[in-house]
Scaffold this active site. Structure first.
Site, short mmCIF file in Angstrom:
data_model
loop_
_atom_site.label_atom_id
_atom_site.label_comp_id
_atom_site.label_asym_id
_atom_site.label_seq_id
_atom_site.Cartn_x
_atom_site.Cartn_y
_atom_site.Cartn_z
N TRP A 126 6.30 3.13 -0.43
CA TRP A 126 4.87 3.25 -0.65
C TRP A 126 4.21 3.64 0.68
CZ3 TRP A 126 1.16 -1.26 0.03
CH2 TRP A 126 -0.12 -0.95 -0.45
N ASP A 206 8.14 -7.52 -1.44
CA ASP A 206 6.94 -6.98 -2.07
C ASP A 206 7.20 -6.84 -3.57
OD1 ASP A 206 4.59 -5.77 -2.75
OD2 ASP A 206 4.84 -4.00 -1.49
N LYS A 241 -1.22 -4.42 -11.46
CA LYS A 241 -0.52 -3.59 -12.44
C LYS A 241 -0.17 -4.39 -13.69
CE LYS A 241 0.11 -1.59 -8.28
NZ LYS A 241 -0.22 -2.23 -7.00
#
Length: 390
Positions: A126, A206, A241
């Site tokens: 990311w 993460d 999300k």
């Protein structure tokens, strides 16, 4: 003095959004923005969240500050989903953060204060990961995440860890790797966990897409396997999300230790960093998640909605994988990848042609958002890929 500021490059994804919005073609396809979309292209509010918000409207008595730790009811309600029902809760504490981004920033800043000087990270990753590391003043050491065959490169991680030790942290995606969709297998996690323990590096985990890969439990396998092997770790979690709360910025930062004093110090430093960064996190989204997880009926509704999302993305991946080979692009690996994203090995010229000639918008890296494809446009997308790679 402001004239001394250096110009900064424009954010490529934001620019892509503007180009897409300005395109008048009704058949245009948006594969750039990283949000879930239904089969009709919508990004709706979860029904479970709507139910929770209705309850908040009726029962919430104050909008007063909660403190830099945020909604601790929310933070604690997530723990069994993230760490497992049998996890020793004396080892873990956490605090709310503004989205997964805020949680990652807290994790890296706490690691820096603890003496970490280098962050090891697989690439591609990311893009904001590298930016946050740079902003924290730490050294970023990269290794390859994806093999030429499209699988997770365990050997590259092993090589990176062989040169690591105290003062190093390694940043790992828990599931649904962004941007590649390529995750470590459970067998690979079983190898990774003891390696992390042996090298005395600090794991930064993460977990931004739990529930969107193979399911809530399966998606937490890597994180839980690592935590069973190492004495301490830092975790960044996102609800943006898996609860559809993108604009409400709902995340959590957790520290895991084997020592109560170390845990208290980690949380005190997290609160100090938060106070100086955003003071207090936004409340509404976290309160809604807390309401969902406190009510069995809302929890069931939320999990069913997640199942539907995951099933739709799996159908899209299966159709793409069925194309087998499009020009030089092997499509079959997309079927075993997870989450919202995959990367197609396209040239800049091909990506530009897809946009200009076919109205298909994707990041310059070739990253596509799987959820941007529907039964109405997926064949158009496959045909366009064939055209630009012929």
């Amino acid at each position: 003095m402001l004239e001394a500021l250096s110009p900064q490059p424009a954010d490529a994804l934001l620019g892509l959004i503007k180009l897409y919005n300005a395109d008048p073609r009704p058949e245009k396809i948006d594969l750039g923005v990283g949000v879930y979309r239904t089969a009709t292209g919508a990004t709706p509010v979860f029904k479970a969240i709507k139910g929770a918000e209705a309850r908040l409207l009726e029962t919430q008595q104050s909008k007063s500050y909660l403190g830099p730790e945020g909604d601790m009811g929310f933070v604690r309600a997530l723990i069994p989903y993230v760490f497992g029902a049998g996890f020793d809760t004396a080892r873990v504490d956490g605090m709310q953060a503004p989205g997964g981004t805020g949680a990652v920033r807290l994790a890296i800043e706490v690691a820096r204060r603890a003496g970490v000087r280098r962050i090891l990270m697989g690439t591609p990753s990311w893009p904001n990961h590298a930016q946050i590391v740079a902003a924290s003043g730490l050294e970023l050491v990269t290794f390859r995440h994806v093999t030429a065959e499209g699988t997770a490169d365990l050997d590259a991680l092993k090589a990176a860890l062989a040169d690591a030790g105290p003062g190093d942290a390694v940043l790992l995606h828990g599931c649904c790797h962004n941007p590649s969709g390529v995750d470590y297998t459970e067998a690979q996690w079983d190898e990774i966990a003891p390696l992390l323990a042996a090298r005395a590096v600090l794991p930064l985990l993460d977990l931004a897409y739990q529930g969107l890969g193979a399911g809530m439990e399966a998606d937490a396998y890597g994180l839980r396997t690592v935590l069973a092997a190492v004495p301490e770790a830092l975790v960044a979690y996102s609800c943006d999300k898996n609860f559809g709360l993108y604009r409400d910025r709902v995340g959590a930062f957790y520290a895991v230790t084997g020592d109560a004093d170390a845990l208290a110090r980690a949380m005190a430093n997290g609160a100090s960093i938060a106070r100086a960064s955003w003071s207090m996190p936004p409340d509404h989204g976290a309160a809604a998640v807390r309401e969902v997880l406190a009510d069995a009926a809302l929890t069931r509704e939320w999990l069913a909605e997640l199942d539907d999302m995951r099933g739709r993305m799996r159908q899209v991946r299966d159709r793409l994988a069925a194309a087998q080979q499009i020009g030089p692009i092997a499509m079959a690996p997309l079927g075993i990848q997870n989450g919202l994203f995959s990367i197609l090995p396209l040239t800049g010229e091909q990506i530009l042609t897809l946009r200009e000639a076919h109205g298909i918008y994707m990041a310059g890296s070739g990253r596509i958002n799987i959820a941007g494809l529907t039964t109405d446009n997926i064949e158009t997308f496959i045909d366009a890929l064939r055209a630009v790679t012929a």
